[in-house]
Design a protein around this motif. Structure first.
Motif, mmCIF file in Angstrom:
data_model
loop_
_atom_site.group_PDB
_atom_site.id
_atom_site.type_symbol
_atom_site.label_atom_id
_atom_site.label_comp_id
_atom_site.label_asym_id
_atom_site.label_seq_id
_atom_site.Cartn_x
_atom_site.Cartn_y
_atom_site.Cartn_z
ATOM 1 N N ALA A 41 52.076 -33.683 35.086
ATOM 2 C CA ALA A 41 52.265 -32.230 35.029
ATOM 3 C C ALA A 41 53.194 -31.844 33.890
ATOM 4 N N GLY A 42 54.175 -32.702 33.600
ATOM 5 C CA GLY A 42 54.993 -32.508 32.410
ATOM 6 C C GLY A 42 56.079 -31.465 32.519
ATOM 7 N N HIS A 43 56.636 -31.279 33.717
ATOM 8 C CA HIS A 43 57.688 -30.277 33.866
ATOM 9 C C HIS A 43 58.671 -30.718 34.946
ATOM 10 N N THR A 44 59.955 -30.451 34.698
ATOM 11 C CA THR A 44 60.947 -30.640 35.749
ATOM 12 C C THR A 44 60.480 -29.884 36.988
ATOM 13 N N ALA A 45 60.570 -30.534 38.153
ATOM 14 C CA ALA A 45 59.898 -29.948 39.316
ATOM 15 C C ALA A 45 60.562 -30.329 40.630
ATOM 16 N N TRP A 46 60.479 -29.384 41.550
ATOM 17 C CA TRP A 46 60.785 -29.599 42.967
ATOM 18 C C TRP A 46 59.570 -30.289 43.586
ATOM 19 N N ALA A 47 59.810 -31.365 44.348
ATOM 20 C CA ALA A 47 58.694 -32.125 44.905
ATOM 21 C C ALA A 47 58.861 -32.296 46.409
ATOM 22 N N GLU A 48 57.732 -32.229 47.101
ATOM 23 C CA GLU A 48 57.710 -32.442 48.551
ATOM 24 C C GLU A 48 56.519 -33.326 48.908
ATOM 25 N N GLY A 49 56.307 -33.566 50.199
ATOM 26 C CA GLY A 49 55.287 -34.511 50.629
ATOM 27 C C GLY A 49 55.777 -35.911 50.328
ATOM 28 N N ILE A 50 54.948 -36.740 49.692
ATOM 29 C CA ILE A 50 55.412 -38.046 49.231
ATOM 30 C C ILE A 50 55.839 -37.965 47.768
ATOM 31 N N GLY A 51 55.971 -36.735 47.281
ATOM 32 C CA GLY A 51 56.364 -36.492 45.903
ATOM 33 C C GLY A 51 55.280 -35.873 45.066
ATOM 34 N N GLU A 52 54.113 -35.596 45.715
ATOM 35 C CA GLU A 52 52.960 -35.103 44.966
ATOM 36 C C GLU A 52 52.824 -33.586 44.985
ATOM 37 N N ARG A 53 53.510 -32.890 45.899
ATOM 38 C CA ARG A 53 53.436 -31.425 45.942
ATOM 39 C C ARG A 53 54.553 -30.872 45.066
ATOM 40 N N LEU A 54 54.167 -30.313 43.917
ATOM 41 C CA LEU A 54 55.127 -29.988 42.871
ATOM 42 C C LEU A 54 55.244 -28.491 42.638
ATOM 43 N N THR A 55 56.475 -28.033 42.425
ATOM 44 C CA THR A 55 56.756 -26.663 42.017
ATOM 45 C C THR A 55 57.638 -26.723 40.785
ATOM 46 N N ALA A 56 57.128 -26.238 39.640
ATOM 47 C CA ALA A 56 57.907 -26.281 38.401
ATOM 48 C C ALA A 56 59.194 -25.482 38.557
ATOM 49 N N SER A 78 41.097 -32.313 33.769
ATOM 50 C CA SER A 78 42.198 -31.359 33.875
ATOM 51 C C SER A 78 43.480 -32.067 34.291
ATOM 52 N N SER A 79 44.599 -31.362 34.142
ATOM 53 C CA SER A 79 45.884 -31.907 34.583
ATOM 54 C C SER A 79 45.845 -32.228 36.069
ATOM 55 N N GLU A 80 45.218 -31.351 36.857
ATOM 56 C CA GLU A 80 45.138 -31.569 38.304
ATOM 57 C C GLU A 80 44.330 -32.824 38.618
ATOM 58 N N GLN A 81 43.248 -33.048 37.888
ATOM 59 C CA GLN A 81 42.448 -34.252 38.099
ATOM 60 C C GLN A 81 43.233 -35.505 37.719
ATOM 61 N N LEU A 82 43.965 -35.444 36.620
ATOM 62 C CA LEU A 82 44.764 -36.595 36.200
ATOM 63 C C LEU A 82 45.906 -36.859 37.182
ATOM 64 N N GLN A 83 46.487 -35.789 37.730
ATOM 65 C CA GLN A 83 47.541 -35.982 38.732
ATOM 66 C C GLN A 83 46.990 -36.688 39.963
ATOM 67 N N ALA A 84 45.795 -36.306 40.397
ATOM 68 C CA ALA A 84 45.184 -36.939 41.570
ATOM 69 C C ALA A 84 44.883 -38.413 41.299
#
Length: 278
Positions: free
Chosen positions: A138-153, A118-124
């Motif tokens: 994930a393939g989308h412009t996104a807001w990122a937090e944490g070290i950059g791994e917590r994404l909100t499209a 899955s996309s989530e597995q590949l992201q990990a």
């Protein structure tokens, strides 16, 4: 079977460093904007058990290349692949070239080798190699937090960017370890970003250490809000249309390098993959 896929560049429209963790990684907030400019990778699967890469910059040994390392994380049994990289994204420029190449490799080989991840597995998996890789998977412009791994499209309105590439290499490790780096910016909301309350916390330090970046920011600042992307060295300015961006590109100082790109909300890779059938 063969695949040819894009690996889009990105801009950090802002970069706030909100703290530093005990393991040394920095907590941050940023907005990744994908671009319609990037590298291209070709994949030819085989059963050789070997991962062969061509077209990669000569100064990066294959064992250190993120494309090869990403492929090895997915490799099973005698699965092999020949990968050709057509490089356009400037190295060390803060445009995410290596990370994007690695993400496209994960997506492409997951399809070619029929791994069913899955996309989530590949992201990990990608996060093991670099903090910027998950956003490209994930393939989308996104807001990122944490070290950059917590994404909100995030959906952004159309915009065009002029990107300048100063003739210098900025070490991300040097910037993030520098004692003068700002590490205590308060967290903001996505709404605050749209109100314009942002900056790049690395920018003042990078322009102090690299006069080439300072010169580029000073010149580009004549035409709008010029900013550093990531830890640099590339700088950019946003324009409402292509014509305005290209008019400024035509005025670049002699010897300066740059290009114009359109901002994307969705990566072309997902669309390209859907056109390939097993």
């Amino acid at each position: 079977m063969q695949l040819q896929l894009s690996a889009p560049a990105k801009l950090n429209l802002f970069l706030h460093i909100t703290g530093q963790r005990e393991d040394g990684y920095h907590e941050l907030q940023t907005l990744f904007r994908l671009l319609d400019y990037g590298d291209t990778l070709g994949f030819t699967a085989n059963r050789s058990g070997e991962i062969r890469l061509s077209g990669s910059p000569a100064d990066i040994p294959p064992q250190d290349n993120l494309v090869v390392r990403a492929a090895r994380l997915l490799q099973r049994d005698d699965f092999g692949v020949d990968i050709h990289l057509d490089k356009r994204i400037p190295a060390g420029g803060g445009l995410g070239g290596g990370s994007s190449d690695a993400a496209t490799t994960l997506l492409g080989l997951n399809h070619l080798w029929q791994l069913g991840l899955s996309s989530e597995q590949l992201q990990a998996i990608g996060a093991q190699l670099g903090a910027d890789i998950p956003v490209f998977v994930a393939g989308h412009t996104a807001w990122a937090e944490g070290i950059g791994e917590r994404l909100t499209a995030v959906e952004l309105p159309e915009a065009w960017y002029l990107i300048m590439a100063p003739d210098c290499h900025v070490s991300t490790a040097q910037i993030f370890s520098h004692r003068q780096l700002t590490r205590n910016t308060g967290a903001i909301t996505i709404a605050a970003f749209f109100e314009g309350h942002t900056r790049n916390d690395c920018q003042s330090l990078v322009r102090e250490l690299h006069p080439e970046v300072d010169n580029a920011l000073n010149w580009l600042g004549n035409f709008g809000d010029a900013r550093l992307t990531g830890t640099g060295a590339c700088v950019f300015c946003e324009f409402p249309g292509e014509a305005q961006a290209r008019a400024v590109l035509a005025r670049l100082p002699q010897g300066a390098k740059g290009f114009v790109a359109r901002g994307l909300n969705a990566s072309p890779v997902i669309r390209e993959l859907s056109s390939y059938k097993h």
